[in-house]
Design an enzyme around this catalytic site. Structure first.
Site, PDB file in Angstrom:
ATOM      1  N   THR A 195     -22.469 119.568  45.704  1.00 35.56           N
ATOM      2  CA  THR A 195     -22.483 118.324  46.473  1.00 35.56           C
ATOM      3  C   THR A 195     -23.897 117.828  46.734  1.00 35.56           C
ATOM      4  O   THR A 195     -24.839 118.610  46.780  1.00 35.56           O
ATOM      5  CB  THR A 195     -21.717 118.462  47.808  1.00 35.56           C
ATOM      6  OG1 THR A 195     -21.708 117.204  48.474  1.00 35.56           O
ATOM      7  CG2 THR A 195     -22.342 119.488  48.723  1.00 35.56           C
ATOM      8  N   ARG A 196     -24.011 116.483  46.878  1.00 30.07           N
ATOM      9  CA  ARG A 196     -25.286 115.881  47.262  1.00 30.07           C
ATOM     10  C   ARG A 196     -25.091 115.014  48.494  1.00 30.07           C
ATOM     11  O   ARG A 196     -25.910 114.192  48.837  1.00 30.07           O
ATOM     12  CB  ARG A 196     -25.867 115.048  46.108  1.00 30.07           C
ATOM     13  CG  ARG A 196     -24.877 114.171  45.366  1.00 30.07           C
ATOM     14  CD  ARG A 196     -25.550 113.225  44.417  1.00 30.07           C
ATOM     15  NE  ARG A 196     -25.717 111.940  45.048  1.00 30.07           N
ATOM     16  CZ  ARG A 196     -24.864 110.921  44.944  1.00 30.07           C
ATOM     17  NH1 ARG A 196     -23.777 111.028  44.198  1.00 30.07           N
ATOM     18  NH2 ARG A 196     -25.097 109.788  45.568  1.00 30.07           N
ATOM     19  N   HIS A 200     -17.700 115.973  54.763  1.00 28.64           N
ATOM     20  CA  HIS A 200     -16.774 115.397  55.732  1.00 28.64           C
ATOM     21  C   HIS A 200     -15.432 116.117  55.575  1.00 28.64           C
ATOM     22  O   HIS A 200     -15.305 117.027  54.768  1.00 28.64           O
ATOM     23  CB  HIS A 200     -16.645 113.887  55.514  1.00 28.64           C
ATOM     24  CG  HIS A 200     -17.963 113.172  55.610  1.00 28.64           C
ATOM     25  ND1 HIS A 200     -18.727 113.196  56.751  1.00 28.64           N
ATOM     26  CD2 HIS A 200     -18.677 112.458  54.706  1.00 28.64           C
ATOM     27  CE1 HIS A 200     -19.840 112.512  56.557  1.00 28.64           C
ATOM     28  NE2 HIS A 200     -19.839 112.058  55.315  1.00 28.64           N
ATOM     29  N   HIS A 203     -13.908 116.597  52.072  1.00 26.59           N
ATOM     30  CA  HIS A 203     -14.527 117.639  51.256  1.00 26.59           C
ATOM     31  C   HIS A 203     -14.035 119.011  51.687  1.00 26.59           C
ATOM     32  O   HIS A 203     -13.814 119.888  50.868  1.00 26.59           O
ATOM     33  CB  HIS A 203     -16.048 117.596  51.394  1.00 26.59           C
ATOM     34  CG  HIS A 203     -16.639 116.266  51.049  1.00 26.59           C
ATOM     35  ND1 HIS A 203     -17.165 115.434  51.993  1.00 26.59           N
ATOM     36  CD2 HIS A 203     -16.747 115.622  49.868  1.00 26.59           C
ATOM     37  CE1 HIS A 203     -17.599 114.331  51.416  1.00 26.59           C
ATOM     38  NE2 HIS A 203     -17.349 114.417  50.118  1.00 26.59           N
ATOM     39  N   ARG A 289     -13.571 113.385  41.595  1.00 26.40           N
ATOM     40  CA  ARG A 289     -13.636 112.026  41.056  1.00 26.40           C
ATOM     41  C   ARG A 289     -15.096 111.621  40.887  1.00 26.40           C
ATOM     42  O   ARG A 289     -15.920 111.882  41.748  1.00 26.40           O
ATOM     43  CB  ARG A 289     -12.943 111.088  42.057  1.00 26.40           C
ATOM     44  CG  ARG A 289     -12.833 109.677  41.580  1.00 26.40           C
ATOM     45  CD  ARG A 289     -12.193 108.789  42.635  1.00 26.40           C
ATOM     46  NE  ARG A 289     -12.090 107.440  42.132  1.00 26.40           N
ATOM     47  CZ  ARG A 289     -13.097 106.582  42.116  1.00 26.40           C
ATOM     48  NH1 ARG A 289     -14.274 106.929  42.597  1.00 26.40           N
ATOM     49  NH2 ARG A 289     -12.946 105.371  41.625  1.00 26.40           N
TER      50      ARG A 289
END
Ligand code: PPS
Length: 573
Positions: A195-196, A200, A203, A289
């Site tokens: 992740t970058r 939340h 996730h 996605r």
């Protein structure tokens, strides 16, 4: 019991401590290249095995194959060119076979490299093949054309020491450190989450589901090297991650930071991420996605389809050696008060589906609006609000531009006094004359000098803005391109409010408060703006004020109203 292949030590490019000490002394005599921030990230992963099987920066043959076929010359799958780009000047002075020292930005020698290859790449081809389009709206294509050096060097690397990090040291792990950690805890199946962004609730739900599906432990593996320009900085993100880590069961989940420089290459990037996670001992990898998506191209369309990355990954997953856990977008179903994959909602006609996009989140932060509990965790929202206070608490810059004698300084002064009366933020006035006395005393009025002058003003204003103050600038700033550059610099930190003081040249000359126009007409002052030097009229300033027949107080008040309408000052007096 034999060790699981994914947990056995992986080769690194470092020499032993004693050899490193010796090599460091010898390397001091070599020609050296000062690595860019991106190259430092690449070098770290080359040296610690994160980019295994690469043994250095790509040779020309490997590069050509990677660009064309996603493979090294020997056929091994490798999707992203890892190249050492340098200037023509530096490249010209080198012999093939020569060793060079690779230094960080403070001059510390991190590695040596034997230069086996030197070539001038066709960057447009690289952009087309690797990123899908030669379009500078793609951050990596923009980097390729505007930041990367013209020449590439290739060759094997000998690692002397890891790049130095002063932040979050305990959370950074090399592939071998992670493998050892997994061995120690007896974790055999590990699913990695790349992740970058801050985490939340969506996730969290996605990672929980992935771990369940893969029957695996979970590694939250955020990128802290370089991500997409405009992303939340990694300091804030790591504080956000730490704030939610205790919402995961400690026995099944861990977090480690990855100093990767992302390229936002979508499908190819997903394959690359998979290889990197395999090297870090993981057996499964989550691809959601629009994985590593760069946003819109210059025609306003997405560079890649939302599930292109999953498709490419699926095609290569056996070769990568890590299994994909694919997910459709997670959305919140209000009636059931839970997150569900968008494609698994059978009764979508009868339920309310909620989602807050990244853009909407930024708007809410900027305007200090509510961020609902179903969307994120209060701890994360608090961290984000601390980093992104509402506009009325952020710094900003008001940038007046106009002819000499147009009234810039007078209005700027009046505005400063009004803002000081409000007293909620410190105010600095960078007036043309003041700046030329204090910051730019050696400069004249050639285009080059004017640009330098404006850039200095822009730099100071950006620092003030970054630190939460108000900068009021009032130079002539005759060139549109320079004003745009200053705007871009400042908008990283806060609002840039361009005010065109649109007093006509005739009126300025009629007033001639300093007697300069007369001298300019007589040719006694050269390059005088409006008389013998150009002025680009601002096309889209935030505000244009007309001073003819209007008093200063009214002009300054117009600016205040503008600031208020932009949310920069809360409530009026
Ligand atoms: S610039 O172009 O933005 O760098 O100019 P700036 O720093 O605002 O300086 C403008 C003030 O310098 C005086 N001055 C001149 N202006 C324009 N052209 C020439 N050749 C020139 N020589 C001296 C002039 O008083 C400007 O003051 P302001 O406050 O704009 O009236």
């Amino acid at each position: 019991m034999t060790m699981l292949a994914n947990l056995a030590p992986i080769p690194e490019l470092y020499v032993s401590y004693d050899s490193a000490q010796k090599l460091k002394v010898e390397a001091a005599n070599l020609k050296s290249h000062d690595l860019t921030p991106r190259q430092i990230c690449d070098l770290e992963l080359l040296m610690n095995g994160g980019f295994n099987p690469l043994k250095g920066f790509l040779s020309e043959e490997d590069y050509d194959n990677v660009v064309e076929n996603m493979r090294l010359a020997d056929g091994t799958l490798w999707p992203i060119p890892i190249t050492l780009d340098v200037s023509e000047e530096f490249a010209e002075g080198l012999e093939i076979g020569e060793d060079i020292a690779l230094r960080d930005q403070e001059g510390v020698i991190l590695a040596t490299m034997t230069v086996t290859d030197r070539w001038t790449p066709d960057k447009s081809r690289e952009a087309e093949k690797v990123f899908g389009a030669d379009d500078v709206a793609h951050p990596a294509v923009n980097y390729l054309h505007h930041t990367a050096g013209k020449v590439y060097l290739g060759g094997p690397v000998v690692g002397i020491q890891q790049p130095i990090h002063y932040d979050f040291r305990a959370r950074r792990d090399t592939p071998n450190e992670l493998r050892a950690f997994f061995r120690k805890l007896g974790w055999r199946r590990i699913v990695a989450f790349q992740t970058r962004n801050p985490l939340h609730r969506a996730h969290q739900e996605l990672t929980f589901r992935a771990a369940r599906e893969a029957q695996a432990n979970l590694l939250i593996h955020p990128v802290v090297g370089m991500t997409k320009p405009g992303d939340v900085d990694h300091f804030t993100r790591v504080r956000c991650y730490e704030a939610v880590l205790d919402k995961y069961p400690a026995a099944t989940t861990t977090m480690s930071l990855l100093n990767l420089a992302m390229r936002m290459a979508g499908p190819r990037e997903a394959v690359w991420h998979g290889i990197i996670r395999r090297n870090h001992g993981c057996t499964h990898f989550i691809v959601g996605r629009d994985h590593a998506g760069p946003g819109k191209n210059s025609a306003g369309e997405d560079f890649y389809g939302p599930y292109d990355a999953q498709d490419l990954f699926r095609q290569y997953q056996d070769e990568i050696g890590i299994e994909m856990v694919d997910f459709k977008q997670m959305v919140y179903v209000q009636e059931r008060a839970q997150y569900e994959p968008a494609d698994e909602i059978a009764d979508r006609e009868n339920v309310t589906i909620l989602n807050i996009s990244g853009t909407e989140l930024r708007r809410r932060l900027r305007e200090g609006l509510e961020i609902p509990e179903w969307f994120s965790f209060p701890e994360v929202v608090e961290e984000l609000r601390r980093r992104f206070p509402p506009r009325s608490k952020q710094g900003f810059t008001v940038f007046f531009t106009g002819f000499s004698g147009s009234g810039k300084s007078t209005i700027a002064n009046a505005l400063m006094i009004k803002l000081m009366e409000m007293g909620d933020r410190p105010v600095t006035l960078l007036d043309g004359d003041i700046v030329r006395k204090n910051l730019s005393s050696e400069l004249g009025f050639s285009k080059e000098h004017r640009d330098l002058n404006i850039r200095r003003i822009g730099y100071v204003a950006s620092e003030i803005t970054k630190n939460g103050g108000i900068a009021i600038c009032a130079p002539i700033a005759p060139y549109a391109a320079t004003r745009r550059a200053v705007r871009e610099e400042i908008e990283q930190y806060g609002a840039f409010v361009e005010v065109h003081v649109a007093t006509s040249l005739e009126e300025c000359e009629r007033r001639d408060r300093k007697g300069l126009y007369k001298l300019a007409r007589e040719g006694k002052i050269k390059e005088f703006t409006g008389i013998s030097d150009p002025y680009d009229v601002p096309e889209n300033p935030e505000l244009r004020v007309d001073t003819e027949g209007v008093d200063v107080d009214t002009c300054a008040h117009q600016v205040l109203l503008k600031l208020e309408s932009m949310g920069l000052i809360a409530g009026s007096r």
